[in-house]
Enzyme design. Structure first.
Site, PDB file in Angstrom:
ATOM      1  CE  LYS A 185      -2.559   3.465   1.428  1.00  0.00           C
ATOM      2  NZ  LYS A 185      -1.994   4.820   1.286  1.00  0.00           N
ATOM      3  CB  SER A 238       4.324   9.766  11.376  1.00  0.00           C
ATOM      4  OG  SER A 238       3.043   9.173  11.549  1.00  0.00           O
ATOM      5  CD  GLU A 259      12.686   4.279   8.754  1.00  0.00           C
ATOM      6  OE1 GLU A 259      12.703   5.309   9.482  1.00  0.00           O
ATOM      7  OE2 GLU A 259      12.543   4.300   7.528  1.00  0.00           O
ATOM      8  CB  CYS A 293      12.766   9.105   8.795  1.00  0.00           C
ATOM      9  SG  CYS A 293      13.526   7.764   7.870  1.00  0.00           S
ATOM     10  CD  GLU A 394      10.099  12.828  11.623  1.00  0.00           C
ATOM     11  OE1 GLU A 394      11.025  12.258  11.015  1.00  0.00           O
ATOM     12  OE2 GLU A 394       9.050  12.244  11.947  1.00  0.00           O
TER      13      GLU A 394
END
Length: 507
Positions: A185, A238, A259, A293, A394
């Protein structure tokens, strides 16, 4: 530079074929550099998830795919890498027009990473311990014992919008290497290159081994995670969504690899070579407009170097050229969407309100030929304290926080003072000192005098709330297997099986 992009149509990819969504609906994909419509993509449904998962299950259960010997499977992985190389130009184009990644980066890095990953895991597959023989035990009696590693089954891969192809291969390559099947996906902003990648891979593998269902994450992604015929979930995105996926996967106790986010610290020591450390630190934070990231978004600088470092960073940043990602001269492309642009600008405003000093950038940019694109200037804040919002959350944009420190232990303490632990960096001429610092940093990867140096043969993943498990390297193969212990007794007579007496006593 103005480039007119032809609008393309992409169905779902299920069981080796292009298929429309069951409801015949589509959604739009836009070029973040221009705001132009570039594709209409099938908007999948839960029924389509069921079809894709069933195709993957049939391919896993009803074929010789999972039983293929390692030598032949390695050949398959190499063949996939050759297919990617043959279609590299089209893949790079689809990635650039949907993700905003520059063709310079995609062609010179992403494509090469993908080729290397499939080939590296092919070589690991040849060496992989699918069966290990254990020593003959002295107690309770003679026996042959084996530990077998077997494919886990149907794997759901949910991928982000920042590096769609690369991160998809982080999941596809180890899954196929171990004999699994996959349903992907991709993020709705950037499904194009993943769909094409699946078609390319299907030239090499049996139907149903790789499938792609596009559509909203809350519907398609959650249906995949909860599906009873899905055995494993691999997600990159996220931390907030990662928590949700953990909860959903727990309903059926699924194996998960996550991750997640990062707020990576980058520490300059007093003896750092600034001719390398300054461009290296900017490479660490402004590559792909900071939408990585592992970006080094917190730069810790000693008092003695602070003013010199800031001046050097600002001078180098002023030379960066924002532009159309299809232009090879572009250094920095757009951010992914209007929503992301507004999020980044809101963080910049928050930094100003908290008292940080904006010394570079901080504004939206109208790029000639891309006036409707989503561009944000590379931004540098000084006088940042580690407890500020911009230093803790972040941002996922081109924003660097330069934080002053007096003692190295203070810098290490601040570096670790975060919920994240994905990456970290150290710049120094003293490598032994760098190793001492690296030992103290709570991060899954530490770069010394460099940044973004991910390797196909090395694991990547985070500490703390940056995730669970590792991608790439041999460790990634373990995550796509089940472990089975097989015991064969070599005691032929009942009277030699004294352990039965534990139950039967003297009877």
């Amino acid at each position: 530079m103005t480039v007119k992009v032809e609008v393309q149509s992409f169905p779902l990819f299920i069981n080796g074929k292009w298929e429309p969504a069951s409801n015949q609906e589509t959604f739009d994909v836009f070029n973040p550099a221009t705001g132009e419509l570039v594709a209409k993509v099938a908007k999948g449904t839960v029924a389509d998830v069921d079809r894709a998962v069933q195709a993957a299950r049939d391919a896993f259960d009803n074929s010789d795919w999972k039983n293929m010997n390692p030598k032949d499977r390695a050949k398959v992985l190499y063949a996939i890498s050759y297919q990617i190389a043959a279609h590299a130009e089209e893949l790079a184009y689809l990635e650039a027009i949907s993700s905003g990644g520059t063709v310079r980066r995609i062609g010179n890095s992403d494509i090469l990473q993908m080729l290397d990953l499939f080939q590296t895991l092919a070589n690991f597959t040849l060496q992989y311990p699918f069966s290990e023989t254990l020593p003959v035990p002295p107690f309770p009696g003679p026996a042959h014992n084996f530990v077998w590693r077997e494919p886990i089954g149907v794997c759901a891969a949910i991928t982000p919008w920042n590096l769609p192809m690369v991160i998809a291969t982080w999941k596809i390559a180890p899954a196929l290497a171990m004999g699994n099947t996959v349903v992907i996906k991709p993020a709705s902003y950037t499904p194009l290159s993943t769909l094409k990648l699946a078609e390319i891979i299907s030239n090499v593998v049996p139907p149903g081994v790789i499938n792609v269902v596009t559509g909203p994450g809350t519907e398609i992604g959650e249906a995949l995670v909860r599906h009873p015929k899905v055995d494993k979930v691999a997600f990159t995105g996220s931390t907030e969504v990662g928590r949700r996926i953990m909860g959903l996967a727990s309903e059926t106790i699924k194996n998960t690899t996550l991750e997640l986010g990062g707020k990576s610290p980058n520490i300059l020591l007093e003896d750092a070579d600034l001719s390398i450390a300054l461009p290296g630190s900017l490479f660490g934070v402004f590559l792909h407009s900071g939408q990585l990231c592992e970006s080094g978004t917190r730069l810790f600088v000693p008092d003695s170097l602070y003013d010199q470092v800031v001046a050097g960073l600002v001078a180098l940043t002023s030379k960066l050229r924002l532009g159309n990602p299809l232009d090879p001269m572009t250094d920095v492309g757009p951010v992914i969407s209007k929503k992301q642009k507004e999020t980044i600008l809101s963080y910049i405003e928050a930094g100003i309100q908290e008292g940080a000093t904006l010394v570079c950038g901080g504004k939206e940019v109208k790029v000639p030929g891309c006036e409707d694109g989503y561009f944000v200037e590379p931004t540098i804040f000084t006088n940042v304290t580690n407890d500020m919002k911009i230093a803790q959350e972040e941002i996922f944009g081109p924003v660097l926080c330069v934080i002053r420190y007096s003692e190295l232990e203070e810098a290490i303490k601040m570096a670790n003072d975060t919920i994240y632990g994905l990456a970290a960096g150290v710049w120094t001429r003293d490598v032994n000192k760098a190793y001492e610092v690296a030992r103290k940093l709570q991060a899954g990867v530490v770069w010394i005098n460099d940044w973004h140096m991910l390797r196909s043969d090395a694991p990547f993943g985070g500490y703390k709330q940056s995730g669970i498990g590792r991608e790439m390297g041999q460790q990634s193969l373990n995550a796509y297997t089940q472990t089975k212990h097989v015991h064969t007794s070599m005691s032929p007579e009942l009277d030699r099986r004294s352990w039965y007496g534990i139950l039967f006593g003297q009877n």
